[in-house]
Design a protein around this motif. Structure first.
Motif, PDB file in Angstrom:
ATOM      1  N   HIS A  38      13.405  -3.991  -4.987  1.00 33.05           N
ATOM      2  CA  HIS A  38      13.183  -4.406  -6.234  1.00 33.05           C
ATOM      3  C   HIS A  38      11.422  -4.133  -6.343  1.00 33.05           C
ATOM      4  CE1 HIS A  38      13.264  -8.247  -9.241  1.00 33.05           C
ATOM      5  NE2 HIS A  38      13.272  -7.090  -9.612  1.00 33.05           N
ATOM      6  N   PHE A  39      11.139  -4.332  -4.935  1.00 26.39           N
ATOM      7  CA  PHE A  39       9.335  -4.551  -5.234  1.00 26.39           C
ATOM      8  C   PHE A  39       9.615  -2.567  -6.022  1.00 26.39           C
ATOM      9  CE2 PHE A  39       5.154  -4.081  -2.795  1.00 26.39           C
ATOM     10  CZ  PHE A  39       5.100  -4.141  -4.139  1.00 26.39           C
ATOM     11  N   ARG A  40      10.133  -2.143  -4.989  1.00 18.31           N
ATOM     12  CA  ARG A  40       9.688  -0.320  -5.546  1.00 18.31           C
ATOM     13  C   ARG A  40      10.396   0.051  -7.020  1.00 18.31           C
ATOM     14  NH1 ARG A  40      11.626   5.187  -5.162  1.00 18.31           N
ATOM     15  NH2 ARG A  40      10.326   6.191  -4.609  1.00 18.31           N
ATOM     16  N   GLU A  41      10.781  -1.067  -7.781  1.00 17.04           N
ATOM     17  CA  GLU A  41      12.067  -0.331  -8.669  1.00 17.04           C
ATOM     18  C   GLU A  41      10.898  -0.815  -9.923  1.00 17.04           C
ATOM     19  OE1 GLU A  41      16.096  -1.177 -11.308  1.00 17.04           O
ATOM     20  OE2 GLU A  41      15.782  -1.717  -9.123  1.00 17.04           O
ATOM     21  N   LEU A  42      10.356  -1.938  -9.733  1.00 15.66           N
ATOM     22  CA  LEU A  42       9.178  -2.842 -11.020  1.00 15.66           C
ATOM     23  C   LEU A  42       8.010  -2.219 -10.475  1.00 15.66           C
ATOM     24  CD1 LEU A  42       9.924  -6.902  -9.905  1.00 15.66           C
ATOM     25  CD2 LEU A  42      10.356  -5.244 -11.761  1.00 15.66           C
ATOM     26  N   LEU A  43       7.689  -1.623  -9.736  1.00 17.96           N
ATOM     27  CA  LEU A  43       6.357  -0.834  -9.758  1.00 17.96           C
ATOM     28  C   LEU A  43       6.729   0.833 -10.271  1.00 17.96           C
ATOM     29  CD1 LEU A  43       4.670  -0.860  -6.447  1.00 17.96           C
ATOM     30  CD2 LEU A  43       4.114  -1.843  -8.598  1.00 17.96           C
ATOM     31  N   CYS A  82       1.085  -1.386  -0.127  1.00 21.13           N
ATOM     32  CA  CYS A  82      -0.344  -0.130   0.025  1.00 21.13           C
ATOM     33  C   CYS A  82       1.008   1.259   0.192  1.00 21.13           C
ATOM     34  CB  CYS A  82      -1.128  -0.147   0.934  1.00 21.13           C
ATOM     35  SG  CYS A  82      -2.102  -0.982   1.240  1.00 21.13           S
ATOM     36  N   ASN A  83       2.035   1.439   0.747  1.00 23.74           N
ATOM     37  CA  ASN A  83       3.202   2.515   0.687  1.00 23.74           C
ATOM     38  C   ASN A  83       3.688   2.956  -0.793  1.00 23.74           C
ATOM     39  OD1 ASN A  83       2.159   3.441   3.508  1.00 23.74           O
ATOM     40  ND2 ASN A  83       3.339   1.825   4.519  1.00 23.74           N
ATOM     41  N   TYR A  84       4.208   1.368  -1.424  1.00 23.95           N
ATOM     42  CA  TYR A  84       4.265   1.549  -2.893  1.00 23.95           C
ATOM     43  C   TYR A  84       3.981   1.941  -3.722  1.00 23.95           C
ATOM     44  CZ  TYR A  84       9.303   0.349  -0.363  1.00 23.95           C
ATOM     45  OH  TYR A  84      10.314   0.221  -0.237  1.00 23.95           O
ATOM     46  N   ALA A  85       2.582   1.801  -3.431  1.00 18.97           N
ATOM     47  CA  ALA A  85       1.204   1.588  -4.699  1.00 18.97           C
ATOM     48  C   ALA A  85       0.717   3.217  -3.949  1.00 18.97           C
ATOM     49  CB  ALA A  85      -0.221   1.151  -3.968  1.00 18.97           C
ATOM     50  N   ILE A  86       1.084   3.966  -2.491  1.00 15.64           N
ATOM     51  CA  ILE A  86       1.200   5.380  -2.861  1.00 15.64           C
ATOM     52  C   ILE A  86       2.330   5.645  -3.646  1.00 15.64           C
ATOM     53  CG2 ILE A  86       1.534   7.606  -1.516  1.00 15.64           C
ATOM     54  CD1 ILE A  86      -0.426   5.941   0.695  1.00 15.64           C
ATOM     55  N   ASP A  87       3.172   5.761  -4.075  1.00 14.96           N
ATOM     56  CA  ASP A  87       4.709   5.796  -3.973  1.00 14.96           C
ATOM     57  C   ASP A  87       4.477   6.198  -6.116  1.00 14.96           C
ATOM     58  OD1 ASP A  87       5.739   6.974  -2.007  1.00 14.96           O
ATOM     59  OD2 ASP A  87       6.885   4.948  -1.993  1.00 14.96           O
ATOM     60  N   PHE A  88       3.649   5.390  -5.940  1.00 14.75           N
ATOM     61  CA  PHE A  88       3.855   5.146  -7.473  1.00 14.75           C
ATOM     62  C   PHE A  88       2.932   5.793  -8.653  1.00 14.75           C
ATOM     63  CE2 PHE A  88       0.737   2.875 -10.415  1.00 14.75           C
ATOM     64  CZ  PHE A  88       1.131   2.545 -12.100  1.00 14.75           C
ATOM     65  N   THR A 143       7.797 -10.146 -12.914  1.00 18.28           N
ATOM     66  CA  THR A 143       8.536 -10.304 -12.181  1.00 18.28           C
ATOM     67  C   THR A 143       7.929 -10.578 -11.007  1.00 18.28           C
ATOM     68  OG1 THR A 143       9.356  -8.285 -14.143  1.00 18.28           O
ATOM     69  CG2 THR A 143      11.299  -9.332 -11.994  1.00 18.28           C
ATOM     70  N   VAL A 144       9.448 -11.132 -10.155  1.00 17.75           N
ATOM     71  CA  VAL A 144       8.859 -11.404  -9.060  1.00 17.75           C
ATOM     72  C   VAL A 144       9.736 -10.367  -7.875  1.00 17.75           C
ATOM     73  CG1 VAL A 144       8.949 -12.990  -6.987  1.00 17.75           C
ATOM     74  CG2 VAL A 144       8.122 -13.925  -9.462  1.00 17.75           C
ATOM     75  N   ALA A 145       9.443  -9.725  -7.185  1.00 23.06           N
ATOM     76  CA  ALA A 145      10.352  -8.532  -6.219  1.00 23.06           C
ATOM     77  C   ALA A 145      11.185  -9.964  -5.935  1.00 23.06           C
ATOM     78  CB  ALA A 145       9.404  -7.666  -5.501  1.00 23.06           C
ATOM     79  N   THR A 146      12.481  -9.348  -4.986  1.00 28.30           N
ATOM     80  CA  THR A 146      13.041 -10.573  -4.621  1.00 28.30           C
ATOM     81  C   THR A 146      13.724  -9.054  -3.323  1.00 28.30           C
ATOM     82  OG1 THR A 146      14.757  -9.114  -6.197  1.00 28.30           O
ATOM     83  CG2 THR A 146      14.467 -11.267  -6.363  1.00 28.30           C
ATOM     84  N   GLY A 147      12.951  -8.049  -3.322  1.00 25.15           N
ATOM     85  CA  GLY A 147      13.246  -7.459  -2.295  1.00 25.15           C
ATOM     86  C   GLY A 147      12.163  -6.710  -2.002  1.00 25.15           C
ATOM     87  N   GLU A 148      12.614  -5.780  -0.859  1.00 29.61           N
ATOM     88  CA  GLU A 148      11.686  -4.238  -0.771  1.00 29.61           C
ATOM     89  C   GLU A 148      12.015  -3.256  -1.975  1.00 29.61           C
ATOM     90  OE1 GLU A 148      11.022  -2.123   2.947  1.00 29.61           O
ATOM     91  OE2 GLU A 148      10.210  -3.838   4.171  1.00 29.61           O
TER      92      GLU A 148
END
Length: 489
Positions: A281-286, A131-137, A274-279
């Protein structure tokens, strides 16, 4: 009863185990598949195993690159500057070829709010991080695509929930996401088919001049669907809707199939799933999804003109002169009047509630334009060319003027042991800390490089140079590109 818990012999290689299995004498009278050692520890077999290990070398699984073994900190405890520069340049080194992209986007963000998002492999749990990274997205999406629209859907308890409707107002989406984060908890199973069907219902009727995209954040390893999801995939392809998935667990076969078929790709790597390997990487993919996708031949229809309005801004002179905006029905001090029906809205970009005209500012159109012609990547400056500059052309921060000992040793073939191997081998990292624009040849620091490519999308050196017109017959030169005036006498 057979004895199955044999002793582990840690100093034996695979060759020694095979030799022991084929040699009856090596098993001390047991069969070729005996597992328990009958002799005392430290016998001749252990010595032979050590010799065999030295002859064969390390096993494949022993050759592991451990990041904590690299020297990433300096003597005062701060991170190595070269390592930080390598991380910044890695984000900038991408394809800058001018390609046709859909700058008017319609995207549906699907968030997984099932029981799988309660896992704590991402702290405090997957649900809070997503949810927090979705807000940044949302912020970055409308920053990079100001004339686009977006909606948010959640998968929870076997059904799809509409979090926010399709709109171009980022404040509404952020408010709804924060409300979900505070009031709802992960519950039940996800239903990928229900979410895709709801996304399809929100996208299939949109005009053909914009893209139709679905971005799914998926944390589960299963989906609870009420029907045949293959029918849903076929309908998505017919409506020209693209689906991308960012996974938080292992790969799921149905997600790979959906992304491959809707994006018309046969690449085994499948960059759309793509499967995220960490926080990080997850933010980078978003944030990677903020770049508009390439236009496909199947998406190109008949060329048509799109009508847009550029409204004028009105500021209330006093508190009693506030105007009700037509989009929210609330009093606002600053409003924008539609150029067609004079309906007032409180923020831009927006769609006029009265006549449906798209209302934007000229700066919004300019920000969307940089995706079609991205700023070229700046090149690294060697120590031989670094003497031309002593400070960054943009921020005037001083450069290093003396090559470090590691650079001198690297030139002679001997690398300094204090420099991390991952940093030395990183692509695109300048040894002098300078990066030059290939057009104006001005030198910049790494921070100005990142700011120019990710925020302003223009080169400060190229923009500061005056573009003069060719001299006329009377010997006068006119800076038409700078002043916008031209002498026609």
């Amino acid at each position: 009863m057979a004895d199955s818990d044999g002793e582990y012999v840690g100093d034996m290689s695979d060759d020694d185990l095979n030799m022991s299995a084929n040699d009856p004498a090596a098993t001390n009278g047991e069969g070729s598949y005996g597992t328990r050692s009958k002799g005392p520890r430290g016998t001749k077999r252990a010595a032979d195993g050590a010799k065999g290990k030295n002859r064969a070398g390390k096993a494949a699984w022993e050759d592991v690159q451990r990041s904590w073994e690299h020297v990433l900190e300096t003597a005062d405890g701060t991170l190595n500057d070269d390592f930080l520069d390598a991380e910044k340049r890695r984000r900038l080194l991408r394809d800058t070829t001018a390609l046709q992209r859909g700058i008017i986007r319609h995207l549906m963000l699907v968030l997984d709010m099932s029981f799988a998002m309660a896992d704590k492999d991402l702290l405090p749990n997957r649900y809070n991080v997503a949810c927090n990274y979705a807000i940044d997205f949302v912020r970055e999406y409308f920053e990079q695509n100001p004339i686009s629209q977006m909606g948010i859907i959640a998968m929870r308890d076997g059904v799809a929930i509409r979090v926010s409707d399709m709109s171009g107002n980022p404040a509404d989406h952020i408010e709804k996401l924060r409300k979900c984060l505070e009031e709802q908890e992960p519950l039940g199973n996800p239903s990928l088919q229900n979410a895709l069907e709801m996304c399809r219902g929100a996208l299939f009727h949109l005009p053909s001049h914009g893209t139709r995209e679905v971005l799914v954040v998926y944390g589960a390893l299963m989906t609870s669907d009420p029907g045949d999801i293959q029918t849903t995939i076929t309908n998505l392809i017919a409506d020209r809707i693209r689906v991308s998935v960012v996974g938080l667990a292992a790969q799921v076969a149905i997600c790979a199939e959906i992304t491959a078929r809707t994006n018309e790709t046969t690449d085994p790597a499948n960059p759309y799933y793509t499967v995220a390997t960490g926080e990080a990487h997850f933010r980078e993919l978003l944030l990677k999804a903020t770049t508009p996708p390439l236009s496909r031949e199947s998406d190109k229809g008949t060329a048509s003109l799109l009508m847009m309005g550029f409204p004028s801004r009105t500021v209330a002179a006093a508190a009693d002169a506030l105007t009700l905006c037509a989009c929210h029905g609330q009093p606002a001090a600053t409003t924008y009047a539609c150029t067609r029906c004079r309906t007032r809205v409180c923020r831009l970009p927006a769609e006029c509630p009265g006549c449906g005209l798209t209302l934007i500012l000229s700066t919004h159109l300019a920000r969307s334009y940089h995706h079609l012609f991205p700023l070229r990547s700046w090149v690294e400056v060697s120590w031989a060319d670094a003497r031309r500059s002593v400070a960054c052309y943009a921020c005037q921060s001083l450069f290093s003027t003396t090559p470090p000992s590691s650079a001198k040793r690297a030139a002679g073939g001997d690398r300094d042991a204090t420099v991390p191997p991952a940093v030395v081998k990183s692509k695109g990292v300048s040894e002098s800390g300078r990066y030059a624009c290939p057009v104006c040849e001005k030198h910049f620091c790494i921070d100005c490089d990142v700011f120019s490519h990710e925020v302003i999308h223009n080169c400060p050196g190229c923009q500061s140079e005056p573009k003069l017109e060719a001299e006329g017959d009377n010997g006068e030169s006119v800076a038409a590109a700078t002043t916008g005036e031209m002498d026609v006498d």
